[in-house]
Design a protein around this motif. Structure first.
Motif, short mmCIF file in Angstrom:
data_model
loop_
_atom_site.label_atom_id
_atom_site.label_comp_id
_atom_site.label_asym_id
_atom_site.label_seq_id
_atom_site.Cartn_x
_atom_site.Cartn_y
_atom_site.Cartn_z
N ARG A 89 0.83 -1.20 0.00
CA ARG A 89 0.00 0.00 0.00
C ARG A 89 0.87 1.26 0.00
O ARG A 89 0.62 2.20 -0.75
CB ARG A 89 -0.94 -0.04 1.21
N GLU A 90 1.90 1.27 0.85
CA GLU A 90 2.80 2.43 0.91
C GLU A 90 3.46 2.68 -0.46
O GLU A 90 3.53 3.80 -0.94
CB GLU A 90 3.93 2.20 1.93
N ARG A 91 3.92 1.60 -1.06
CA ARG A 91 4.62 1.78 -2.34
C ARG A 91 3.65 2.16 -3.44
O ARG A 91 3.99 2.94 -4.34
CB ARG A 91 5.40 0.51 -2.69
N ALA A 92 2.44 1.64 -3.39
CA ALA A 92 1.43 2.02 -4.38
C ALA A 92 1.15 3.52 -4.28
O ALA A 92 1.00 4.21 -5.29
CB ALA A 92 0.15 1.21 -4.19
N ARG A 93 1.10 4.02 -3.04
CA ARG A 93 0.87 5.47 -2.86
C ARG A 93 2.01 6.29 -3.46
O ARG A 93 1.78 7.27 -4.16
CB ARG A 93 0.76 5.79 -1.35
N ILE A 94 3.22 5.85 -3.19
CA ILE A 94 4.38 6.56 -3.75
C ILE A 94 4.32 6.53 -5.28
O ILE A 94 4.49 7.55 -5.94
CB ILE A 94 5.70 5.92 -3.25
N ALA A 95 4.06 5.36 -5.83
CA ALA A 95 4.01 5.23 -7.29
C ALA A 95 2.93 6.15 -7.86
O ALA A 95 3.14 6.83 -8.87
CB ALA A 95 3.76 3.78 -7.67
N ARG A 96 1.77 6.18 -7.20
CA ARG A 96 0.69 7.03 -7.70
C ARG A 96 1.10 8.49 -7.67
O ARG A 96 0.84 9.24 -8.62
CB ARG A 96 -0.57 6.79 -6.85
N GLU A 97 1.75 8.89 -6.57
CA GLU A 97 2.21 10.29 -6.49
C GLU A 97 3.20 10.64 -7.59
O GLU A 97 3.27 11.78 -8.03
CB GLU A 97 2.86 10.56 -5.13
N GLU A 98 3.98 9.66 -7.99
CA GLU A 98 4.98 9.91 -9.03
C GLU A 98 4.37 9.84 -10.43
O GLU A 98 5.07 9.99 -11.42
CB GLU A 98 6.14 8.92 -8.92
N GLY A 99 3.09 9.56 -10.51
CA GLY A 99 2.43 9.54 -11.80
C GLY A 99 2.44 8.21 -12.52
O GLY A 99 2.09 8.11 -13.71
N VAL A 100 2.84 7.16 -11.80
CA VAL A 100 2.88 5.82 -12.40
C VAL A 100 1.47 5.37 -12.76
O VAL A 100 0.53 5.59 -12.00
CB VAL A 100 3.56 4.85 -11.41
N ARG A 101 1.31 4.70 -13.93
CA ARG A 101 0.00 4.23 -14.36
C ARG A 101 -0.12 2.72 -14.42
O ARG A 101 -1.21 2.18 -14.61
CB ARG A 101 -0.33 4.80 -15.76
N ALA A 102 1.03 2.02 -14.35
CA ALA A 102 0.99 0.54 -14.43
C ALA A 102 1.95 -0.03 -13.39
O ALA A 102 3.01 0.57 -13.14
CB ALA A 102 1.38 0.07 -15.83
N VAL A 103 1.60 -1.13 -12.78
CA VAL A 103 2.49 -1.75 -11.79
C VAL A 103 2.59 -3.25 -12.06
O VAL A 103 1.71 -3.87 -12.65
CB VAL A 103 2.00 -1.52 -10.34
N LEU A 104 3.72 -3.82 -11.59
CA LEU A 104 3.96 -5.26 -11.66
C LEU A 104 3.77 -5.83 -10.26
O LEU A 104 4.34 -5.32 -9.30
CB LEU A 104 5.40 -5.50 -12.13
#
Lengths: 385, 385
Positions: A222-237
């Motif tokens: 969850r923490e990393r998903a939040r960081i990724a979202r803040e950085e504008g990431v649109r896809a995750v593995l």
């Protein structure tokens, strides 16, 4: 995953799932093995210990079909009461293949899910059409590359990301071993790779997506998903069997905006048919794209398994969006045309280390990959459907 | 899980784990298979794609031993760099048996964990000694019964709980199929069963513990753990492979006061040696007591597997507390003495449906169970150690 209607004496309107198992045993034992599965996957006790007729009628699972499935092997259908599952996706797995997973002679091969149970699962939030929209790729086959090896520092990973994006790759993913190690810390890496991708996109006019690897306990995810979202990431593995199917399911609920690529790590599937685990179960749990090990690579899947897997990920299934098949695992540039003819345009090819083997020509090899996929003319309907 | 010192050319002071795999192949292929595992479990790309000597030296896993392990089978040791794992327990699984799980010819058989990695895992918070303290049972073997079948309503479950507690059972657990179904909602059930247990304890002067089943996505696990804690529950049942090892690990971190009983559901272990999965890995992740399927019950484990499993759960292992072996799965009252001689007093016997088969004599049969365990005189050291 068959959809034939079932009635055979089951009371209406109560809803029952049908789970299918492959059982390896003598013909004279199969009825007893089937009955044992039905008990194990519902009441898990001797029927004589049950005093209530309601439980015998409504809770105990029952064998609805036994068919030969090859020498010494049988396909056994067991109807499981939907009320034993309710709305809990974890209990769903428990009731369809919990204790029976402990039997060496039983493999879990498929499911008929009635509409009221299927409605509990939103499935892929984007699916094939959503991925195509994000990438601006309405019809063509898509490409995926992996940043390897772990151990590289952040500037090197960002440079590799830029190279792949400049070459026109659609999705650039972390290798699945890349976590939050001191040599490539998560936040710093995501920021740098996302920036490198954006920069390359600005110069190419295309939309490459960087997909960081999310790995950890539920809170870390969850923490990393939040960081990724803040950085504008649109896809995750994410590797669903590794982080746990329940955590995967909940992550998608909480972060529905990401496109999810499912990685097969820890998915050793001998006891669950791989075409079912990767082609259906991960889609049911919400992945948008499913990475699986392709025939003829480093792993031993057959053409038939891969065809069924990709077919299952894309086949109509209630209201669930189709998921994108991503064949991978030791793919080589030379095989692009063969793979495309096999999987068709609704697929995304993932080449990993093979793009990197000439260290000074990564951009050129990756361009060749992208161009061969773009240039391919599909001669026929895909073999896998 | 061997502890022999390793040096074989590995640089100090960097720390390496050694993972052991059973590989089924021809002797002429085993070196290549072993090298493939080492690549897959670290850099996952051709070595020629790696430009940096540091990565070749410090990140790439390496084969440290290959030994015959039977006809057509080899034991392969692979050293894996601890820095690829860091402090993430999920990455730990990824790096020891992620992609290699996808190979049919490879099974994961064990681990040598160096002290600095082992220190990341607190392991069981209570362990055998803590369970004994809670139960007021300093030396004797312990008893466990399961409330079955699912489908019973709450008052019936609470009555069964009271019966078991009156009979002197130590831990009374929900059957693993009992979730939050309308016929036995979680909160209402936990309250009623906990109250019934307390009431029986007041009359017997003993300390029976009711252990509700926690099943769900990570958020649901946490909510139910909170409810259980508010109701005074001291022990819980969780199926770690079902809820996901990462969610299990995090639940224990957040609720360390519970005694955790691990249920084997969805733990189909053919690709991970069962003695390793249940005897070691679940202990590493923090279970206090591990329920496993006993030899001669409904499942096919051998005496050797069960002995190794129970032995591994109790053997000295760094600073980790021993975990309590709980043999189960189709156990019968008639086998109590045999089981006790096999497992010894540091064990807890779990009998499920067999206590219920004479529906009017559940109290009597359960009393007999408790008394036979209490009366047993251990003739010798346990066979399983």
């Amino acid at each position: 995953m068959r959809s034939r209607a079932r009635s055979r004496g089951l009371r209406k309107p109560m809803s029952w799932l049908t789970a299918t198992y492959l059982v390896t045993c003598d013909e004279r034992d199969v009825a007893a093995r089937a009955a044992a599965i039905a008990s194990e996957q519902s009441v898990e006790c001797p029927l004589e210990a049950i005093g209530e007729q309601r439980i015998l009628d409504e809770i105990v699972a029952r064998v609805t079909a036994i068919e030969p499935a090859g020498p010494g092997q049988f396909r056994v259908d067991v109807a499981i009461a939907a009320q034993t599952i309710g709305a809990n996706p974890v209990q769903f797995i428990n009731m369809v293949f919990g204790n029976a997973s402990l039997w060496d002679d039983v493999a879990f091969a498929g499911l008929d899910v009635p509409d009221d149970v299927l409605a509990l699962f939103p499935g892929p939030r984007h699916g094939i059409a959503g991925i195509r929209r994000l990438l601006g790729a309405p019809a063509r086959a898509m490409t995926n590359a992996a940043m390897k090896p772990q151990g590289l520092h952040v500037p090197e990973l960002a440079a590799m990301c830029r190279t792949f994006a400049l070459a026109g790759v659609d999705i650039i993913k972390d290798d699945h071993g890349i976590d939050d190690q001191p040599y490539s810390p998560f936040t710093e890496r995501v920021r740098a790779c996302q920036a490198a991708t954006a920069e390359a996109n600005a110069s190419t006019g295309r939309t490459a997506l960087y997909a960081p690897n999310l790995i950890g306990t539920p809170r870390v995810l969850r923490e990393r998903a939040r960081i990724a979202r803040e950085e504008g990431v649109r896809a995750v593995l994410v590797a669903p069997m590794l982080v746990g199917l329940p955590a995967f399911f909940e992550l998608i609920e909480e972060f529905p905006d990401f496109v999810y690529l499912a990685h097969p790590s820890f998915g050793g599937a001998r006891r669950i048919a791989p075409e079912f685990l990767f082609g259906r179960l991960l889609r049911l749990f919400g992945t948008d794209a499913v990475i699986f090990v392709n025939v003829g690579g480093r792993f031993g899947y057959t053409h038939a398994t891969c065809a069924a897997l990709a077919g299952g990920a894309r086949a109509p299934w209630g209201a669930l969006r189709p998921a994108l098949p991503v064949p991978a695992g030791g793919m080589r540039l030379e095989r692009v045309e063969e793979l495309l003819d096999f999987y068709g345009p609704d697929s995304m090819l993932l080449i990993g280390g093979n793009l990197l083997i000439e260290r000074d020509r990564v951009l050129e090899r990756t361009r060749e990959f992208v161009e061969r996929v773009a240039a391919h003319r599909f001669a026929q309907a895909p073999l896998a459907q």
